[in-house]
Design a protein around this motif. Structure first.
Motif, PDB file in Angstrom:
ATOM      1  N   GLY A   1       0.792  -1.227   0.000  1.00  0.00           N
ATOM      2  CA  GLY A   1       0.000   0.000   0.000  1.00  0.00           C
ATOM      3  C   GLY A   1       0.823   1.274   0.000  1.00  0.00           C
ATOM      4  N   GLN A   2       2.144   1.174   0.269  1.00  0.00           N
ATOM      5  CA  GLN A   2       2.990   2.366   0.321  1.00  0.00           C
ATOM      6  C   GLN A   2       3.878   2.534  -0.906  1.00  0.00           C
ATOM      7  OE1 GLN A   2       5.240   2.682   3.964  1.00  0.00           O
ATOM      8  NE2 GLN A   2       3.510   2.076   5.256  1.00  0.00           N
ATOM      9  N   VAL A   3       3.932   1.509  -1.736  1.00  0.00           N
ATOM     10  CA  VAL A   3       4.862   1.521  -2.874  1.00  0.00           C
ATOM     11  C   VAL A   3       4.533   2.644  -3.854  1.00  0.00           C
ATOM     12  CG1 VAL A   3       5.538   0.256  -4.940  1.00  0.00           C
ATOM     13  CG2 VAL A   3       5.483  -0.907  -2.732  1.00  0.00           C
ATOM     14  N   LEU A   4       3.272   2.744  -4.245  1.00  0.00           N
ATOM     15  CA  LEU A   4       2.887   3.753  -5.232  1.00  0.00           C
ATOM     16  C   LEU A   4       3.102   5.158  -4.684  1.00  0.00           C
ATOM     17  CD1 LEU A   4       1.797   4.103  -8.081  1.00  0.00           C
ATOM     18  CD2 LEU A   4      -0.513   4.152  -7.129  1.00  0.00           C
ATOM     19  N   GLY A   5       2.757   5.389  -3.416  1.00  0.00           N
ATOM     20  CA  GLY A   5       2.951   6.708  -2.821  1.00  0.00           C
ATOM     21  C   GLY A   5       4.417   7.103  -2.789  1.00  0.00           C
ATOM     22  N   ALA A   6       5.293   6.138  -2.468  1.00  0.00           N
ATOM     23  CA  ALA A   6       6.728   6.411  -2.458  1.00  0.00           C
ATOM     24  C   ALA A   6       7.231   6.754  -3.854  1.00  0.00           C
ATOM     25  CB  ALA A   6       7.482   5.212  -1.893  1.00  0.00           C
ATOM     26  N   ALA A   7       6.705   6.056  -4.866  1.00  0.00           N
ATOM     27  CA  ALA A   7       7.113   6.324  -6.247  1.00  0.00           C
ATOM     28  C   ALA A   7       6.645   7.698  -6.704  1.00  0.00           C
ATOM     29  CB  ALA A   7       6.567   5.237  -7.169  1.00  0.00           C
ATOM     30  N   VAL A   8       5.433   8.075  -6.339  1.00  0.00           N
ATOM     31  CA  VAL A   8       4.913   9.400  -6.687  1.00  0.00           C
ATOM     32  C   VAL A   8       5.750  10.487  -6.022  1.00  0.00           C
ATOM     33  CG1 VAL A   8       2.958  10.973  -6.427  1.00  0.00           C
ATOM     34  CG2 VAL A   8       2.562   8.610  -7.132  1.00  0.00           C
ATOM     35  N   LYS A   9       6.079  10.294  -4.749  1.00  0.00           N
ATOM     36  CA  LYS A   9       6.894  11.287  -4.036  1.00  0.00           C
ATOM     37  C   LYS A   9       8.277  11.415  -4.668  1.00  0.00           C
ATOM     38  CE  LYS A   9       8.841  12.446   0.502  1.00  0.00           C
ATOM     39  NZ  LYS A   9      10.208  12.642  -0.050  1.00  0.00           N
ATOM     40  N   HIS A  10       8.874  10.288  -5.038  1.00  0.00           N
ATOM     41  CA  HIS A  10      10.198  10.323  -5.663  1.00  0.00           C
ATOM     42  C   HIS A  10      10.147  11.078  -6.990  1.00  0.00           C
ATOM     43  CE1 HIS A  10      14.313   9.083  -6.224  1.00  0.00           C
ATOM     44  NE2 HIS A  10      14.024   8.475  -7.373  1.00  0.00           N
ATOM     45  N   THR A  11       9.115  10.821  -7.778  1.00  0.00           N
ATOM     46  CA  THR A  11       8.948  11.525  -9.051  1.00  0.00           C
ATOM     47  C   THR A  11       8.731  13.019  -8.815  1.00  0.00           C
ATOM     48  OG1 THR A  11       7.964   9.540 -10.032  1.00  0.00           O
ATOM     49  CG2 THR A  11       7.590  11.629 -11.177  1.00  0.00           C
ATOM     50  N   ARG A  12       7.922  13.352  -7.826  1.00  0.00           N
ATOM     51  CA  ARG A  12       7.681  14.762  -7.506  1.00  0.00           C
ATOM     52  C   ARG A  12       8.978  15.452  -7.107  1.00  0.00           C
ATOM     53  NH1 ARG A  12       5.420  15.848  -1.814  1.00  0.00           N
ATOM     54  NH2 ARG A  12       7.674  15.585  -1.508  1.00  0.00           N
ATOM     55  N   ASP A  13       9.805  14.794  -6.302  1.00  0.00           N
ATOM     56  CA  ASP A  13      11.068  15.392  -5.870  1.00  0.00           C
ATOM     57  C   ASP A  13      11.984  15.666  -7.057  1.00  0.00           C
ATOM     58  OD1 ASP A  13      10.194  15.252  -3.265  1.00  0.00           O
ATOM     59  OD2 ASP A  13      11.324  13.430  -2.768  1.00  0.00           O
ATOM     60  N   ILE A  14      11.972  14.775  -8.042  1.00  0.00           N
ATOM     61  CA  ILE A  14      12.795  14.972  -9.234  1.00  0.00           C
ATOM     62  C   ILE A  14      12.293  16.183 -10.024  1.00  0.00           C
ATOM     63  CG2 ILE A  14      13.445  13.966 -11.460  1.00  0.00           C
ATOM     64  CD1 ILE A  14      13.366  11.215 -10.060  1.00  0.00           C
ATOM     65  N   VAL A  15      10.973  16.323 -10.143  1.00  0.00           N
ATOM     66  CA  VAL A  15      10.402  17.469 -10.855  1.00  0.00           C
ATOM     67  C   VAL A  15      10.751  18.769 -10.136  1.00  0.00           C
ATOM     68  CG1 VAL A  15       8.265  18.589 -11.580  1.00  0.00           C
ATOM     69  CG2 VAL A  15       8.531  16.128 -11.878  1.00  0.00           C
ATOM     70  N   VAL A  16      10.660  18.765  -8.805  1.00  0.00           N
ATOM     71  CA  VAL A  16      11.020  19.955  -8.025  1.00  0.00           C
ATOM     72  C   VAL A  16      12.479  20.335  -8.279  1.00  0.00           C
ATOM     73  CG1 VAL A  16      11.389  20.832  -5.679  1.00  0.00           C
ATOM     74  CG2 VAL A  16       9.278  19.620  -6.234  1.00  0.00           C
ATOM     75  N   ALA A  17      13.358  19.336  -8.337  1.00  0.00           N
ATOM     76  CA  ALA A  17      14.771  19.607  -8.612  1.00  0.00           C
ATOM     77  C   ALA A  17      14.947  20.186 -10.018  1.00  0.00           C
ATOM     78  CB  ALA A  17      15.591  18.328  -8.462  1.00  0.00           C
ATOM     79  N   MET A  18      14.175  19.690 -10.991  1.00  0.00           N
ATOM     80  CA  MET A  18      14.243  20.225 -12.357  1.00  0.00           C
ATOM     81  C   MET A  18      13.810  21.685 -12.391  1.00  0.00           C
ATOM     82  SD  MET A  18      12.729  17.159 -14.713  1.00  0.00           S
ATOM     83  CE  MET A  18      13.564  15.572 -14.837  1.00  0.00           C
ATOM     84  N   VAL A  19      12.716  21.986 -11.700  1.00  0.00           N
ATOM     85  CA  VAL A  19      12.227  23.369 -11.658  1.00  0.00           C
ATOM     86  C   VAL A  19      13.265  24.276 -11.024  1.00  0.00           C
ATOM     87  CG1 VAL A  19      10.463  24.897 -10.699  1.00  0.00           C
ATOM     88  CG2 VAL A  19       9.803  22.672 -11.646  1.00  0.00           C
ATOM     89  N   SER A  20      13.882  23.815  -9.934  1.00  0.00           N
ATOM     90  CA  SER A  20      14.907  24.613  -9.253  1.00  0.00           C
ATOM     91  C   SER A  20      16.102  24.850 -10.162  1.00  0.00           C
ATOM     92  CB  SER A  20      15.353  23.912  -7.965  1.00  0.00           C
ATOM     93  OG  SER A  20      14.279  23.767  -7.062  1.00  0.00           O
TER      94      SER A  20
END
Length: 377
Positions: free
Chosen positions: A240-259
């Motif tokens: 139940g936590q796998v998908l949420g962890a993957a979404v968070k990891h993807t979001r963090d990468i996007v935030v780094a790209m924006v920065s």
């Protein structure tokens, strides 16, 4: 010793990365259109003259173009880069017109266009979810175990035992969150919140600039705090936590790209770091020599890049279409076709100029200009 993959391996790796990701992107558009009853006239991987293709029972021409640096889905009724219908569209029988892109409500057109980048993000999320399900997720406590003498951390007043909760206004839940935030901000003053016991302390830290070179000879500069980690913990994740962890990891990468993009725009990072297809090909070849796991992870990163770039509000990109649809929704009527046409011509000129620029950067990273300078000298 510097390791370099051969030319053929580099080319093959590049197509192995970019081909499936373009296909995934366009497949997002295709299935969204199909869900809303829009007929697809053509589905192309690559541009230019058709090399190979076939027509399915729905009348869609599936083909591969000779220049495999992009792709498109051409929907019925979508006759120009600005997505304005051909005059012949007006003369179509009602049943046939109902299956065209322009006949659909604004919200459906918006979803069809957004589905391409969304599918790129979904691909990356599924890759990361598979990794987390198979190997677990690093969840080392966000506590500083040690501080390097003379480092940025020591100068900022960080002490062993401090629990880091925020850096650069980004939350830190585990020790692994620290490096991605700091490494893209060398020499930049950052606010850092730590808990020392029960007391919260606000610090300002300026990450040291550290130049590194990998096994392939690629040189880069990163930010370094100089803090040591507790014993690493890899925690198996419940399903139940796998998908949420993957979404968070993807979001963090996007935030780094924006920065990173913001740093380039404001001049805090060199525009020489912008790369294009040649750079992707170079790193594709290098990554494939490291094994299939790093290569699949690299594909996920490139997929996120494709999704992010396509969402930029630049005419001709998906983001440009979405921007015009948003304006249409606010104004309750489409923009003047002439305005759209000029906007998309400007977008084409901008994209061509950008491609020339990043190709110049790519050739510089491959040492071409330095080699020519040496020959001339």
């Amino acid at each position: 010793m510097i390791e370099t993959p051969g030319f053929l391996l580099t080319v093959a790796s590049f197509f192995l990365v970019i081909g499936p990701l373009i296909f995934v992107h366009e497949l997002g558009h295709y299935f969204a259109g199909r869900a809303f009853g829009v007929k697809a006239d053509a589905f192309s991987i690559g541009f230019g003259r058709e090399v190979v293709g076939w027509t399915d029972k729905r009348g869609t021409r599936w083909k591969i173009g000779w220049m495999p640096l992009g792709g498109y889905v051409k929907f019925a009724g979508d006759m120009s880069p600005a997505s304005t219908p051909d005059p012949a569209w007006q003369a179509l029988p009602p049943a046939e017109k109902a299956r065209t892109f322009q006949a659909k409500p604004l919200w459906q057109r918006f979803i069809i266009v957004a589905a391409g980048p969304a599918t790129n993000f979904a691909f990356a999320i599924l890759v990361f979810a598979a990794f987390f399900a198979s190997y677990g997720e690093p969840r080392t406590p966000n506590v500083v175990a040690s501080v390097v003498a003379g480092s940025a951390a020591e100068k900022a007043g960080i002490l062993p035992g401090d629990r880091v909760t925020m850096i650069a206004r980004q939350g830190v839940d585990r020790f692994e969150d620290i490096a991605p935030i700091v490494r893209i901000r060398p020499g930049e003053p950052l606010r850092m919140d730590v808990y020392r016991g029960a007391r919260q302390i606000h610090l300002t830290v300026v990450p040291d600039r550290e130049k590194q070179e990998d096994r392939f000879g690629n040189r880069f500069e990163i930010g370094r705090l100089g803090v040591g980690s507790p014993a690493p913990i890899i925690q198996p994740l419940p399903a139940g936590q796998v998908l949420g962890a993957a979404v968070k990891h993807t979001r963090d990468i996007v935030v780094a790209m924006v920065s990173t993009l913001g740093q380039i725009i404001t001049g805090r990072r060199s525009v020489a770091e912008l790369g294009g297809p040649l750079q992707i090909a170079k790193f594709s070849g290098q990554t494939v020599t490291l094994g299939w796991l790093p290569f699949v992870e690299f594909m996920a990163m490139i997929s996120i890049n494709l999704g992010f770039i396509n969402l930029l509000p630049i005419p001709l990109l998906d983001g440009g279409h979405l921007f015009f649809y948003a304006l249409e929704g606010v104004r309750r009527r489409p923009l003047n076709p002439v305005v759209q046409e000029w906007a998309f011509r400007s977008g084409l000129a901008l994209l061509l100029a950008f491609m020339l620029f990043v190709t110049f950067n790519d050739l510089a990273s491959l040492g071409l200009w330095a080699g020519l300078a040496g020959l001339i000298g």
